[in-house]
Design a protein around this motif. Structure first.
Motif, short mmCIF file in Angstrom:
data_model
loop_
_atom_site.label_atom_id
_atom_site.label_comp_id
_atom_site.label_asym_id
_atom_site.label_seq_id
_atom_site.Cartn_x
_atom_site.Cartn_y
_atom_site.Cartn_z
N ASN A 70 0.80 -1.04 0.09
CA ASN A 70 0.21 -0.07 -0.04
C ASN A 70 0.88 1.15 -0.10
OD1 ASN A 70 -2.96 0.93 -0.04
ND2 ASN A 70 -2.49 1.31 1.94
N SER A 71 1.26 1.49 -1.10
CA SER A 71 2.66 2.50 -1.41
C SER A 71 2.40 3.65 -0.87
CB SER A 71 2.99 2.66 -2.66
OG SER A 71 3.05 1.11 -3.33
N GLY A 72 1.21 4.46 -0.86
CA GLY A 72 0.87 5.77 -0.41
C GLY A 72 1.03 5.88 1.01
N SER B 176 4.93 -0.92 8.83
CA SER B 176 5.13 0.26 8.04
C SER B 176 6.66 0.46 7.89
CB SER B 176 4.58 1.56 8.90
OG SER B 176 3.29 1.30 9.09
N LEU B 177 6.96 1.24 6.44
CA LEU B 177 8.35 1.29 6.00
C LEU B 177 8.69 2.86 5.85
CD1 LEU B 177 8.97 -1.95 4.04
CD2 LEU B 177 9.42 -1.60 6.80
N PRO B 178 9.85 3.30 5.89
CA PRO B 178 10.17 4.49 5.92
C PRO B 178 10.28 5.17 4.25
CG PRO B 178 12.10 3.61 6.49
CD PRO B 178 11.06 2.47 6.58
N GLY B 179 9.49 4.86 3.56
CA GLY B 179 9.40 5.13 2.21
C GLY B 179 8.25 4.77 1.21
N PHE B 180 8.32 5.14 0.21
CA PHE B 180 7.17 4.53 -0.88
C PHE B 180 7.51 3.16 -1.43
CE2 PHE B 180 5.30 4.57 -5.03
CZ PHE B 180 3.87 5.00 -4.91
N THR B 181 6.65 2.35 -0.98
CA THR B 181 6.97 0.78 -1.13
C THR B 181 6.65 0.58 -2.30
OG1 THR B 181 4.74 0.58 0.21
CG2 THR B 181 6.61 0.02 1.26
N ARG B 182 7.48 0.06 -3.05
CA ARG B 182 7.35 -0.44 -4.37
C ARG B 182 8.36 -1.45 -4.94
NH1 ARG B 182 7.13 4.34 -8.48
NH2 ARG B 182 9.15 4.73 -7.81
N GLN C 264 12.24 7.31 -2.17
CA GLN C 264 12.31 8.54 -1.56
C GLN C 264 11.29 9.23 -1.77
OE1 GLN C 264 15.76 10.78 -1.78
NE2 GLN C 264 15.60 11.43 0.80
N VAL C 265 10.50 9.32 -2.93
CA VAL C 265 9.34 9.68 -3.63
C VAL C 265 9.94 11.42 -4.13
CG1 VAL C 265 7.66 8.36 -2.81
CG2 VAL C 265 7.99 10.69 -1.72
N ARG C 266 9.78 11.55 -5.23
CA ARG C 266 10.18 12.91 -5.66
C ARG C 266 9.09 13.86 -5.18
NH1 ARG C 266 9.49 10.41 -11.82
NH2 ARG C 266 7.83 9.57 -10.35
N GLU C 267 9.78 15.14 -5.32
CA GLU C 267 8.93 16.39 -5.12
C GLU C 267 8.23 16.79 -6.21
OE1 GLU C 267 8.47 17.64 -1.85
OE2 GLU C 267 9.79 15.99 -1.38
N THR C 268 7.26 16.00 -6.62
CA THR C 268 6.30 16.18 -7.89
C THR C 268 4.61 16.18 -7.52
OG1 THR C 268 6.21 13.91 -8.50
CG2 THR C 268 8.08 15.31 -9.32
#
Length: 306
Positions: A187-189, A208-214, A229-233
């Protein structure tokens, strides 16, 4: 490739144009890139020709390059020896063809046209009993980029066999996997890893993990999970994981023990690498190599029928 070398972790990089989709087994690897699906085969005899401080036990060399065009290839898997991939721009599952860029083989019931509109952001697939059985999408939309309107909790899990929604209310879900009698999901979000109760359609988080799981792969009792880390977009704006300060969001591969729900190891990239899309375990190989740019080796290595 993450591998052990002289007792320390070796991170071994190979360059591709926008690599995302990945399929792997003991003797072949397929990589989905910006406009191609490239397939590599293990040629063990080539290991003796590699220069290294440690002997290699697998050497993957390019065998097939199929031009798809820019279809935004996401997850892939061999299904009954045919490579099936998620064609995200056309909102379908597809296979390769000797004549066409791709052959659509399935699309969600709410998708009405084969057009490159990325209507639902189809992204992940799970194989069960020899068939693609489940897929994930970021929205239930038939409009161009319509999934973006409710990306925070508009994600769905779809049963491919019945073409019915199996779970709703997910936050940018990715990487469904059928393993050990359960359907696992990222549940990436929300940065979580867990499973789906197929009777109720409820997501049951394990950790729960410290990032966008994918990106998700299994070996024995261990789950290997990719974190971005997920981009600032705008794509990631408004989802729970993006609320974490940027210095608290991690990129790498985390290892979770399924029996205890504990994180037992991780590889964290602190510079240069910000996103992981796919993770695969190579069974039976401890020090593999993949060659895609060594012209001398590729020009002088041949595999022929017996």
């Amino acid at each position: 490739m993450l591998r052990s070398e002289a007792g320390v972790l070796n991170t071994h990089f190979r360059k591709f144009d926008r690599p995302m989709g990945l399929a792997a087994d003991a003797n072949r690897i397929a990589i989905g890139t910006e406009m191609q699906v490239v397939e590599f085969h293990n040629i063990p005899a080539a290991c003796n020709r590699l220069q290294s401080s440690q002997p290699h036990d697998a050497c993957f060399l390019p065998r097939v390059a199929h031009h798809t065009g820019d279809i935004n290839v996401h997850e892939m898997a061999w299904v009954q020896d045919e490579l099936v991939f998620v064609n995200t721009r056309f909102s379908c599952l597809a296979t390769r063809s000797g004549t066409y860029n791709f052959v659509p083989v399935w699309h969600p019931s709410f998708i009405t046209q084969n057009v490159p509109d990325d209507r639902c952001h189809l992204n992940g697939m799970a194989v069960r009993d020899g068939h693609v059985h489940y897929v994930t999408a970021l929205g239930e939309s038939n409009d161009a980029s319509g999934w973006r309107a409710n990306k925070k909790n508009g994600g769905v899990l779809i049963d491919v066999q019945s073409n019915q929604i199996a779970a709703r209310g997910l936050s940018m879900p990715h990487s469904p996997r059928w393993y050990d009698g359960k359907l696992w999901l990222l549940n990436s979000g929300t940065g979580t890893f867990g499973s789906i109760d197929l009777a109720s359609g409820r997501f049951e988080p394990m950790v729960s993990l410290p990032g966008f799981t994918r990106g998700l792969s299994f070996f024995g009792p261990l789950a290997f999970i990719g974190l971005s880390q997920v981009r600032e977009t705008a794509v990631f704006a408004g989802i729970p994981i993006a609320d974490l300060p940027i210095d608290q969001r991690c990129c790498g591969v985390w290892v979770v023990n399924l029996q205890t729900a504990d994180v037992i190891a991780f590889v964290k990239f602190e510079d240069a690498v910000q996103e992981i899309f796919a993770v695969e375990v190579l069974p039976g190989s401890r020090y593999p190599e993949l060659v895609n740019e060594d012209r001398e080796l590729l020009a002088s290595t041949f595999e022929l029928p017996d």
